[in-house]
Design a protein around this motif. Structure first.
Motif, short mmCIF file in Angstrom:
data_model
loop_
_atom_site.label_atom_id
_atom_site.label_comp_id
_atom_site.label_asym_id
_atom_site.label_seq_id
_atom_site.Cartn_x
_atom_site.Cartn_y
_atom_site.Cartn_z
N UNK A 11 33.40 70.58 75.09
CA UNK A 11 34.16 70.03 76.21
C UNK A 11 33.79 68.59 76.51
N UNK A 12 32.57 68.21 76.22
CA UNK A 12 32.12 66.84 76.50
C UNK A 12 32.56 65.87 75.41
N UNK A 13 32.58 66.35 74.18
CA UNK A 13 32.97 65.47 73.09
C UNK A 13 31.97 64.35 72.86
N UNK A 14 32.48 63.13 72.72
CA UNK A 14 31.63 61.98 72.42
C UNK A 14 31.22 61.20 73.65
N UNK A 64 29.25 59.51 76.36
CA UNK A 64 27.84 59.12 76.40
C UNK A 64 27.25 59.16 77.79
N UNK A 65 26.24 58.34 78.01
CA UNK A 65 25.53 58.30 79.29
C UNK A 65 26.50 58.01 80.43
N UNK A 66 26.42 58.83 81.46
CA UNK A 66 27.28 58.63 82.63
C UNK A 66 28.68 59.18 82.44
N UNK A 67 28.94 59.81 81.32
CA UNK A 67 30.29 60.29 81.00
C UNK A 67 30.77 61.38 81.95
N UNK A 68 29.84 62.20 82.47
CA UNK A 68 30.28 63.30 83.33
C UNK A 68 30.65 62.83 84.72
N UNK A 69 30.35 61.59 85.05
CA UNK A 69 30.73 61.02 86.34
C UNK A 69 29.85 61.45 87.48
N UNK A 70 28.75 62.10 87.19
CA UNK A 70 27.84 62.56 88.25
C UNK A 70 26.67 61.61 88.36
#
Length: 146
Positions: A135-138, A140-146
Protein backbone atom coordinates in the motif's frame (compact mmCIF):
# COMPACT_ATOMS: atom_id res chain seq x y z
CA UNK A 1 15.13 -16.56 30.39
CA UNK A 2 18.35 -16.47 28.32
CA UNK A 3 21.67 -16.14 30.12
CA UNK A 4 24.41 -13.64 29.23
CA UNK A 5 27.86 -14.33 30.69
CA UNK A 6 29.76 -11.25 31.87
CA UNK A 7 33.28 -10.46 33.00
CA UNK A 8 33.90 -7.07 34.57
CA UNK A 9 37.42 -5.72 35.19
CA UNK A 10 36.07 -3.28 37.76
CA UNK A 11 33.53 -5.58 39.36
CA UNK A 12 30.65 -3.42 38.11
CA UNK A 13 27.81 -5.64 36.88
CA UNK A 14 24.89 -3.87 35.15
CA UNK A 15 21.46 -4.62 36.61
CA UNK A 16 17.83 -3.77 35.97
CA UNK A 17 17.04 -0.84 38.29
CA UNK A 18 13.27 -1.41 38.42
CA UNK A 19 10.90 -4.29 37.71
CA UNK A 20 9.80 -2.64 34.46
CA UNK A 21 13.27 -1.70 33.17
CA UNK A 22 14.10 -2.95 29.69
CA UNK A 23 17.71 -1.79 29.83
CA UNK A 24 20.65 -1.95 32.20
CA UNK A 25 22.88 1.09 32.77
CA UNK A 26 26.47 0.88 31.54
CA UNK A 27 29.13 2.73 33.53
CA UNK A 28 32.46 4.21 32.51
CA UNK A 29 35.52 2.31 33.70
CA UNK A 30 38.44 4.69 33.17
CA UNK A 31 41.70 5.56 34.94
CA UNK A 32 41.19 9.31 34.68
CA UNK A 33 38.24 11.56 33.75
CA UNK A 34 37.51 12.28 30.09
CA UNK A 35 36.76 15.89 29.18
CA UNK A 36 34.51 15.83 26.13
CA UNK A 37 34.48 19.14 24.29
CA UNK A 38 31.55 20.31 22.12
CA UNK A 39 31.12 18.13 19.00
CA UNK A 40 33.93 15.85 20.18
CA UNK A 41 33.46 12.09 20.16
CA UNK A 42 35.30 9.30 21.94
CA UNK A 43 35.07 5.66 22.97
CA UNK A 44 34.41 5.22 26.68
CA UNK A 45 35.60 1.89 28.14
CA UNK A 46 33.25 0.01 30.46
CA UNK A 47 35.58 -2.79 31.60
CA UNK A 48 32.85 -5.24 30.58
CA UNK A 49 33.15 -8.32 28.35
CA UNK A 50 30.03 -10.29 27.34
CA UNK A 51 29.10 -13.68 25.97
CA UNK A 52 25.66 -13.19 24.45
CA UNK A 53 23.83 -16.33 23.31
CA UNK A 54 23.41 -16.94 19.60
CA UNK A 55 20.11 -15.47 18.36
CA UNK A 56 20.42 -12.44 20.68
CA UNK A 57 22.12 -9.07 20.43
CA UNK A 58 22.96 -6.31 22.86
CA UNK A 59 21.52 -2.95 21.81
CA UNK A 60 23.54 -0.09 23.30
CA UNK A 61 21.37 3.01 23.62
CA UNK A 62 21.78 6.57 24.85
CA UNK A 63 20.54 7.50 28.30
CA UNK A 64 17.72 10.02 27.92
CA UNK A 65 18.83 12.10 30.92
CA UNK A 66 22.33 12.60 29.51
CA UNK A 67 20.92 13.43 26.08
CA UNK A 68 18.34 15.97 27.23
CA UNK A 69 20.27 17.61 30.08
CA UNK A 70 23.80 17.57 28.64
CA UNK A 71 23.63 16.75 24.89
CA UNK A 72 25.60 13.52 25.36
CA UNK A 73 24.43 10.78 23.02
CA UNK A 74 25.81 7.90 20.95
CA UNK A 75 27.71 8.52 17.74
CA UNK A 76 25.88 5.69 15.96
CA UNK A 77 22.41 6.15 17.48
CA UNK A 78 22.02 2.55 18.63
CA UNK A 79 25.03 0.26 18.73
CA UNK A 80 24.81 -3.47 18.19
CA UNK A 81 26.85 -5.98 20.19
CA UNK A 82 26.83 -9.22 18.21
CA UNK A 83 26.71 -12.59 19.94
CA UNK A 84 30.17 -13.54 18.67
CA UNK A 85 31.94 -10.35 19.88
CA UNK A 86 34.23 -10.95 22.86
CA UNK A 87 36.12 -7.66 23.19
CA UNK A 88 35.65 -4.96 25.81
CA UNK A 89 32.40 -3.06 25.47
CA UNK A 90 33.30 0.56 24.65
CA UNK A 91 30.65 3.22 24.22
CA UNK A 92 30.96 5.67 21.27
CA UNK A 93 29.71 8.97 22.72
CA UNK A 94 29.47 12.46 21.26
CA UNK A 95 28.91 15.83 22.92
CA UNK A 96 26.26 17.72 20.94
CA UNK A 97 26.09 20.59 23.43
CA UNK A 98 28.01 23.86 23.47
CA UNK A 99 29.69 23.06 26.79
CA UNK A 100 32.43 20.66 27.88
CA UNK A 101 31.25 17.53 29.69
CA UNK A 102 33.32 15.50 32.14
CA UNK A 103 32.98 11.71 32.29
CA UNK A 104 34.34 10.06 35.43
CA UNK A 105 34.82 6.40 36.23
CA UNK A 106 31.52 4.96 37.48
CA UNK A 107 29.34 7.47 35.59
CA UNK A 108 26.32 5.94 33.85
CA UNK A 109 26.95 6.66 30.16
CA UNK A 110 24.59 4.40 28.22
CA UNK A 111 22.24 1.47 28.60
CA UNK A 112 22.06 -1.98 27.08
CA UNK A 113 18.94 -3.87 26.04
CA UNK A 114 19.16 -7.52 25.01
CA UNK A 115 16.90 -8.54 22.14
CA UNK A 116 16.19 -11.72 20.24
CA UNK A 117 16.64 -11.68 16.48
CA UNK A 118 16.42 -14.01 13.52
CA UNK A 119 18.73 -14.04 10.55
CA UNK A 120 17.09 -13.99 7.15
CA UNK A 121 17.87 -15.52 3.78
CA UNK A 122 18.08 -13.00 0.91
CA UNK A 123 16.68 -14.05 -2.45
CA UNK A 124 17.86 -11.96 -5.39
CA UNK A 125 15.21 -11.00 -7.95
CA UNK A 126 15.81 -9.67 -11.44
CA UNK A 127 13.90 -6.36 -11.25
CA UNK A 128 12.13 -4.23 -8.65
CA UNK A 129 8.86 -5.33 -10.28
CA UNK A 130 9.53 -8.83 -8.93
CA UNK A 131 8.90 -7.44 -5.43
CA UNK A 132 5.33 -7.77 -4.13
CA UNK A 133 3.44 -4.46 -4.16
CA UNK A 134 2.42 -2.77 -0.92
CA UNK A 135 0.00 0.00 0.00
CA UNK A 136 2.91 2.37 0.62
CA UNK A 137 4.76 1.63 -2.59
CA UNK A 138 7.82 3.79 -3.16
CA UNK A 139 6.84 6.60 -0.80
CA UNK A 140 9.89 7.75 1.13
CA UNK A 141 10.45 9.68 4.34
CA UNK A 142 7.37 11.65 5.34
CA UNK A 143 5.27 9.89 2.71
CA UNK A 144 2.54 8.84 5.15
CA UNK A 145 1.87 12.48 6.03
CA UNK A 146 2.10 11.87 9.76
Amino acid sequence: MPTVKIYSKGGNIPAYETEGSSGMDLRAFIDEPILLRPMERTLVPTGIYLEIPNGYEGQVRARSGLSVKHGITLVNGVGTVDSDYRGELKIPVINLSNEEFKISSGDRIAQIVFAEYKQVKLIKVETKFDLEESGRGEGGFGHTGI
